[in-house]
Each structure stands twice: as structure tokens, then as C-alpha cells.
Motif scaffolding. Sequence first.
Motif, PDB file in Angstrom:
ATOM      1  N   LYS A 140       0.851  -1.187   0.000  1.00 14.79           N
ATOM      2  CA  LYS A 140       0.000   0.000   0.000  1.00 14.79           C
ATOM      3  C   LYS A 140       0.887   1.238   0.000  1.00 14.79           C
ATOM      4  O   LYS A 140       1.756   1.382   0.856  1.00 14.79           O
ATOM      5  N   PRO A 141       0.691   2.138  -0.966  1.00 22.93           N
ATOM      6  CA  PRO A 141       1.519   3.358  -1.039  1.00 22.93           C
ATOM      7  C   PRO A 141       1.306   4.248   0.175  1.00 22.93           C
ATOM      8  O   PRO A 141       0.227   4.275   0.767  1.00 22.93           O
ATOM      9  N   GLY A 142       2.361   4.981   0.511  1.00 29.03           N
ATOM     10  CA  GLY A 142       2.308   5.814   1.702  1.00 29.03           C
ATOM     11  C   GLY A 142       1.480   7.080   1.552  1.00 29.03           C
ATOM     12  O   GLY A 142       0.994   7.623   2.546  1.00 29.03           O
ATOM     13  N   ASN A 143       1.323   7.547   0.327  1.00 28.74           N
ATOM     14  CA  ASN A 143       0.548   8.781   0.120  1.00 28.74           C
ATOM     15  C   ASN A 143      -0.037   8.794  -1.288  1.00 28.74           C
ATOM     16  O   ASN A 143       0.204   7.882  -2.087  1.00 28.74           O
ATOM     17  N   GLU A 144      -0.785   9.838  -1.596  1.00 26.27           N
ATOM     18  CA  GLU A 144      -1.477   9.928  -2.875  1.00 26.27           C
ATOM     19  C   GLU A 144      -0.502  10.047  -4.043  1.00 26.27           C
ATOM     20  O   GLU A 144      -0.726   9.472  -5.118  1.00 26.27           O
ATOM     21  N   SER A 145       0.596  10.765  -3.840  1.00 21.82           N
ATOM     22  CA  SER A 145       1.587  10.902  -4.917  1.00 21.82           C
ATOM     23  C   SER A 145       2.192   9.552  -5.270  1.00 21.82           C
ATOM     24  O   SER A 145       2.386   9.227  -6.450  1.00 21.82           O
ATOM     25  N   ALA A 146       2.474   8.771  -4.240  1.00 23.25           N
ATOM     26  CA  ALA A 146       3.040   7.435  -4.463  1.00 23.25           C
ATOM     27  C   ALA A 146       2.030   6.539  -5.171  1.00 23.25           C
ATOM     28  O   ALA A 146       2.385   5.746  -6.047  1.00 23.25           O
ATOM     29  N   ARG A 147       0.763   6.675  -4.827  1.00 25.24           N
ATOM     30  CA  ARG A 147      -0.281   5.871  -5.463  1.00 25.24           C
ATOM     31  C   ARG A 147      -0.362   6.181  -6.957  1.00 25.24           C
ATOM     32  O   ARG A 147      -0.420   5.279  -7.800  1.00 25.24           O
ATOM     33  N   LYS A 148      -0.367   7.472  -7.296  1.00 28.74           N
ATOM     34  CA  LYS A 148      -0.446   7.879  -8.699  1.00 28.74           C
ATOM     35  C   LYS A 148       0.786   7.435  -9.480  1.00 28.74           C
ATOM     36  O   LYS A 148       0.694   7.016 -10.636  1.00 28.74           O
ATOM     37  N   TYR A 149       1.959   7.519  -8.829  1.00 29.35           N
ATOM     38  CA  TYR A 149       3.206   7.100  -9.479  1.00 29.35           C
ATOM     39  C   TYR A 149       3.174   5.606  -9.785  1.00 29.35           C
ATOM     40  O   TYR A 149       3.509   5.175 -10.900  1.00 29.35           O
ATOM     41  N   LEU A 150       2.757   4.795  -8.805  1.00 28.99           N
ATOM     42  CA  LEU A 150       2.688   3.350  -8.993  1.00 28.99           C
ATOM     43  C   LEU A 150       1.682   2.981 -10.073  1.00 28.99           C
ATOM     44  O   LEU A 150       1.926   2.095 -10.887  1.00 28.99           O
ATOM     45  N   LEU A 151       0.567   3.676 -10.081  1.00 29.47           N
ATOM     46  CA  LEU A 151      -0.479   3.416 -11.059  1.00 29.47           C
ATOM     47  C   LEU A 151       0.009   3.710 -12.469  1.00 29.47           C
ATOM     48  O   LEU A 151      -0.203   2.918 -13.400  1.00 29.47           O
ATOM     49  N   GLU A 152       0.662   4.837 -12.656  1.00 30.88           N
ATOM     50  CA  GLU A 152       1.167   5.211 -13.976  1.00 30.88           C
ATOM     51  C   GLU A 152       2.267   4.246 -14.427  1.00 30.88           C
ATOM     52  O   GLU A 152       2.322   3.846 -15.602  1.00 30.88           O
ATOM     53  N   LYS A 153       3.119   3.860 -13.487  1.00 30.31           N
ATOM     54  CA  LYS A 153       4.199   2.921 -13.801  1.00 30.31           C
ATOM     55  C   LYS A 153       3.646   1.565 -14.225  1.00 30.31           C
ATOM     56  O   LYS A 153       4.103   0.960 -15.205  1.00 30.31           O
ATOM     57  N   GLU A 154       2.639   1.082 -13.511  1.00 33.87           N
ATOM     58  CA  GLU A 154       2.037  -0.210 -13.811  1.00 33.87           C
ATOM     59  C   GLU A 154       1.268  -0.156 -15.134  1.00 33.87           C
ATOM     60  O   GLU A 154       1.272  -1.119 -15.910  1.00 33.87           O
ATOM     61  N   ARG A 155       0.633   0.966 -15.412  1.00 31.83           N
ATOM     62  CA  ARG A 155      -0.109   1.109 -16.661  1.00 31.83           C
ATOM     63  C   ARG A 155       0.844   1.020 -17.866  1.00 31.83           C
ATOM     64  O   ARG A 155       0.543   0.358 -18.869  1.00 31.83           O
ATOM     65  N   LYS A 156       1.992   1.672 -17.761  1.00 31.14           N
ATOM     66  CA  LYS A 156       2.990   1.615 -18.833  1.00 31.14           C
ATOM     67  C   LYS A 156       3.540   0.204 -18.985  1.00 31.14           C
ATOM     68  O   LYS A 156       3.759  -0.276 -20.104  1.00 31.14           O
ATOM     69  N   LYS A 157       3.765  -0.467 -17.846  1.00 30.46           N
ATOM     70  CA  LYS A 157       4.285  -1.837 -17.876  1.00 30.46           C
ATOM     71  C   LYS A 157       3.312  -2.774 -18.567  1.00 30.46           C
ATOM     72  O   LYS A 157       3.712  -3.605 -19.388  1.00 30.46           O
ATOM     73  N   GLN A 158       2.032  -2.633 -18.273  1.00 29.12           N
ATOM     74  CA  GLN A 158       1.034  -3.504 -18.889  1.00 29.12           C
ATOM     75  C   GLN A 158       0.905  -3.244 -20.388  1.00 29.12           C
ATOM     76  O   GLN A 158       0.673  -4.171 -21.164  1.00 29.12           O
ATOM     77  N   LYS A 159       1.069  -2.002 -20.797  1.00 30.12           N
ATOM     78  CA  LYS A 159       1.026  -1.684 -22.228  1.00 30.12           C
ATOM     79  C   LYS A 159       2.200  -2.332 -22.955  1.00 30.12           C
ATOM     80  O   LYS A 159       2.052  -2.848 -24.064  1.00 30.12           O
ATOM     81  N   ARG A 160       3.372  -2.301 -22.333  1.00 28.37           N
ATOM     82  CA  ARG A 160       4.550  -2.945 -22.933  1.00 28.37           C
ATOM     83  C   ARG A 160       4.351  -4.455 -23.019  1.00 28.37           C
ATOM     84  O   ARG A 160       4.637  -5.078 -24.040  1.00 28.37           O
ATOM     85  N   ASN A 161       3.858  -5.043 -21.927  1.00 30.50           N
ATOM     86  CA  ASN A 161       3.699  -6.496 -21.881  1.00 30.50           C
ATOM     87  C   ASN A 161       2.618  -6.988 -22.840  1.00 30.50           C
ATOM     88  O   ASN A 161       2.658  -8.136 -23.295  1.00 30.50           O
ATOM     89  N   ALA A 162       1.644  -6.117 -23.138  1.00 29.51           N
ATOM     90  CA  ALA A 162       0.558  -6.504 -24.052  1.00 29.51           C
ATOM     91  C   ALA A 162       1.086  -6.794 -25.455  1.00 29.51           C
ATOM     92  O   ALA A 162       0.479  -7.546 -26.221  1.00 29.51           O
ATOM     93  N   LYS A 163       2.226  -6.213 -25.794  1.00 28.64           N
ATOM     94  CA  LYS A 163       2.820  -6.399 -27.115  1.00 28.64           C
ATOM     95  C   LYS A 163       3.732  -7.625 -27.171  1.00 28.64           C
ATOM     96  O   LYS A 163       4.164  -8.032 -28.250  1.00 28.64           O
TER      97      LYS A 163
END
Length: 240
Positions: A140-163
Amino acid sequence: MENRKSLLNMSSINIPDTKFSVRIPTVREILEDEFTYYNIVSSLTASPFQYMVQLDDMGIDFTTVTDYELFKMIFLVYAKSDLSILFGDLNTSDFGMFKSESNDTFLYNPNNRIEINEKVYNDLVDTIRKINLLQKVKYKPGNESARKYLLEKERKKQKRNAKKKQEPYLEKLVIALVNTSEFPYDYDSCMDLSIYRFNQSFKQIQHKIAFDNTMIGVYAGTVDVSKLNNKDTLSWIPSK
């Protein structure tokens, strides 16, 4: 989850206080469609952290969802498909969402009166993880900024893996172990091993190789035993 009997000698595991049981499939059964099997297993045992992108696409903050709440969503999707490799002849398509008198939701099959409440869920997923050598992922992220960062990072990772083309996991592991001197099975004989036996053999071989390498370093004087944080490395039999 408590099992007094050794899983090495079991083909299925009963979930305490329920009519629910989890099958321990063989290597052969899983290799018939390992992508589907591991997709089911990983989905049913997932934490909201692992589904952060999907939840966000649904307008749900993953930090506000419990593991059990996520499971209820995912299970109802998979329940309509063939889950016999995990649950045998149990008809999972009859499960639905019900509410208790206290307004808590739970999964229930009215035809065979099987309820999956939070306790049953915990026993169920712990069993599936143990069979398949999976670790619980909890973060669980410590704050809202960390949550948004993790979400954006994971979204990019999933887009890469989809290919990327999905690679077989178990097939490669079978090939690797069969060609390892510590593994006493050939291709044919390992097919009938339960996945639990197979996974435990893999775990033991990993530990044994690490132990041997450590001992070589100790005898050669390149490894200082007093500086080893994990004393488990000094035994070829793992403590867990």
C-alpha cells in the motif's frame, strides 16, 4: 489454513468447515493449457495492488479495496467458465452475490449450499498459493503521490507487456529440471507428479544448489559464515 496430512500425498485439499475442496492437478494436466491454469490461479489469489490498473479503469481506488472484495468480483467472472482443474466437478456457475442480515456481501451457491465468506476465502487462496508456490503480494503506497506514481508505472508496464508474446512457464521449468542432475525424473515420469510435488522439488533443488555454492565459498575462504544473515543457507534442508 491447516492441513495435518502431507500435501505430498494428496490429490485434493478440503477447505475447513465447507463442502469446498481444491484439486492438486498433475504437471500433465496443467501442461494441456498452462496459460489458462496460471491465469486462473494468479487472478483468484491476486491482491488489489496487482489489479490497480483494472480497478482504476473502473473508477475504483485500489487502496480502498480489500483482498476479499476483489476476489468476489473476479470469482464471479471466472465462475462461469470451466474451473474443474481447480474445483473438480463443483458447478461454480451457480455462485452468486448474496447479502447477510448485517448487510455484508458474500458468495453463495444455493444448489449445494456452499458459502464463500471471508474466512473461507482466506483458507481457499492460502491453499491455492501453497500448492502453486505463490507468495502473497501486499503493498500500500504511503501517500497519494506514491499511489499515482505506482499506477502510472504499472499502466505503462502492462502496455509494454501486451505487445509481448506470452511465454510458457511450466514447460520451460520442466525442461530445465529434467536436464538438471539433482532432478531424478525424466520427461515422462515427471508428468504424473502433482504440481505441489513438482514445485517442492524445484524449491528444494534451488536451495540445495545455493547451499552447495555457499559451502564451496566457505571451504575456499571467500565466504565468511559469521556474516551470513540467513542461517538457513548453512543447511541443505530449508526450514520452510
